[in-house]
Scaffold this active site. Structure first.
Site, short mmCIF file in Angstrom:
data_model
loop_
_atom_site.label_atom_id
_atom_site.label_comp_id
_atom_site.label_asym_id
_atom_site.label_seq_id
_atom_site.Cartn_x
_atom_site.Cartn_y
_atom_site.Cartn_z
N TRP A 1 33.62 33.89 40.67
CA TRP A 1 34.70 33.61 39.70
C TRP A 1 34.47 32.27 39.02
CZ3 TRP A 1 38.21 29.58 39.34
CH2 TRP A 1 39.24 29.75 38.42
N ALA B 1 37.51 39.01 39.27
CA ALA B 1 38.21 38.59 40.48
C ALA B 1 39.46 37.78 40.15
CB ALA B 1 37.29 37.77 41.37
N ASP B 2 39.65 37.44 38.88
CA ASP B 2 40.79 36.64 38.47
C ASP B 2 42.08 37.45 38.58
OD1 ASP B 2 41.45 33.98 36.79
OD2 ASP B 2 42.68 35.64 36.06
N LEU B 3 43.06 36.92 39.30
CA LEU B 3 44.30 37.67 39.53
C LEU B 3 45.10 37.88 38.26
CD1 LEU B 3 45.54 36.17 42.93
CD2 LEU B 3 44.30 38.30 42.53
N LEU C 1 43.87 38.24 35.22
CA LEU C 1 43.20 39.31 34.49
C LEU C 1 43.51 40.66 35.11
CD1 LEU C 1 39.64 37.88 33.68
CD2 LEU C 1 41.66 37.95 32.22
#
Length: 209
Positions: A135, A154-156, A158
């Site tokens: 990330w 992996a960005d929450l 997104l």
């Protein structure tokens, strides 16, 4: 081989227009958000250190910690290397992030070389450093190197934005979102900007610093 580099707002607008034509839901996003932000940053040690600071904390917390680090002149490799744990804890770094910051300071990354390296080579080089996961490497490639076709699934924020925009029953995990984003190539970094902007509209809070 290095692909397209996002240098100006016109580059972002070009990518946004392509996405809106390829996927109508991105056209809807643009109606809500207006022009997407450029989000270009400098490259180098300080930007990568800032990305480490932003890991697993809110945007507000990361901004506050980074501001204290700047005030204490703790954003250069020599200053981090010579700082004591107490110095770094005083500006808000956890024990784990102190270890990561020290590792980055000792890694000796050749940042100018990264500017000419293909996306996956950049990510591979950065993730060799303790504390830099995929990330962090992908965010650095997108914002500091301007890579147009890098995404950070992996960005929450997104993941949540994708769930809302595409009416998914659950927030997609990293692997399925990475697969989903393949349809947005060669402008996956602009798709990320669009999803972060949509997250801000939908949730009334920032998804990334």
């Amino acid at each position: 081989m290095v692909g397209r580099i996002i240098e100006t707002p016109d580059c972002v607008a070009e990518g946004a227009a392509w996405l809106a034509q390829a996927e109508p839901r991105f056209a809807h996003v643009l109606e809500l958000t207006g022009p997407l932000p450029l989000r270009r940053r400098k490259d180098g040690f300080a930007e990568l250190l800032s990305a480490i600071v932003s890991q697993q904390v809110s945007v507000a917390s990361a901004s506050s910690i980074w501001s204290r680090m700047q005030d204490a002149c703790l954003t250069a490799p020599d200053r981090i290397a010579s700082a004591s744990e107490d110095d770094l804890r005083a500006v808000g770094l956890s024990r784990q992030k102190i270890r990561y910051a020290k590792a980055l300071a000792e890694a000796g990354i050749d940042f100018p070389v990264l500017r000419q390296a293909p996306d996956e080579e950049v990510i591979a080089a950065l993730t060799q450093v303790p504390g830099i996961g995929r990330w962090t490497a992908e965010v650095y490639a997108m914002f500091s190197l301007g890579r147009a076709d890098v995404f950070a699934p992996a960005d929450l924020a997104l993941q949540e934005a994708a769930r809302l925009l595409f009416d998914l029953p659950d927030r997609p995990k990293e692997k399925p979102l990475r697969q989903m984003a393949e349809a947005w190539s060669p402008w996956r970094a602009v798709a990320a900007r669009a999803l972060w902007a949509y997250y801000h509209v939908a949730k009334d809070r920032e998804g990334i610093r």
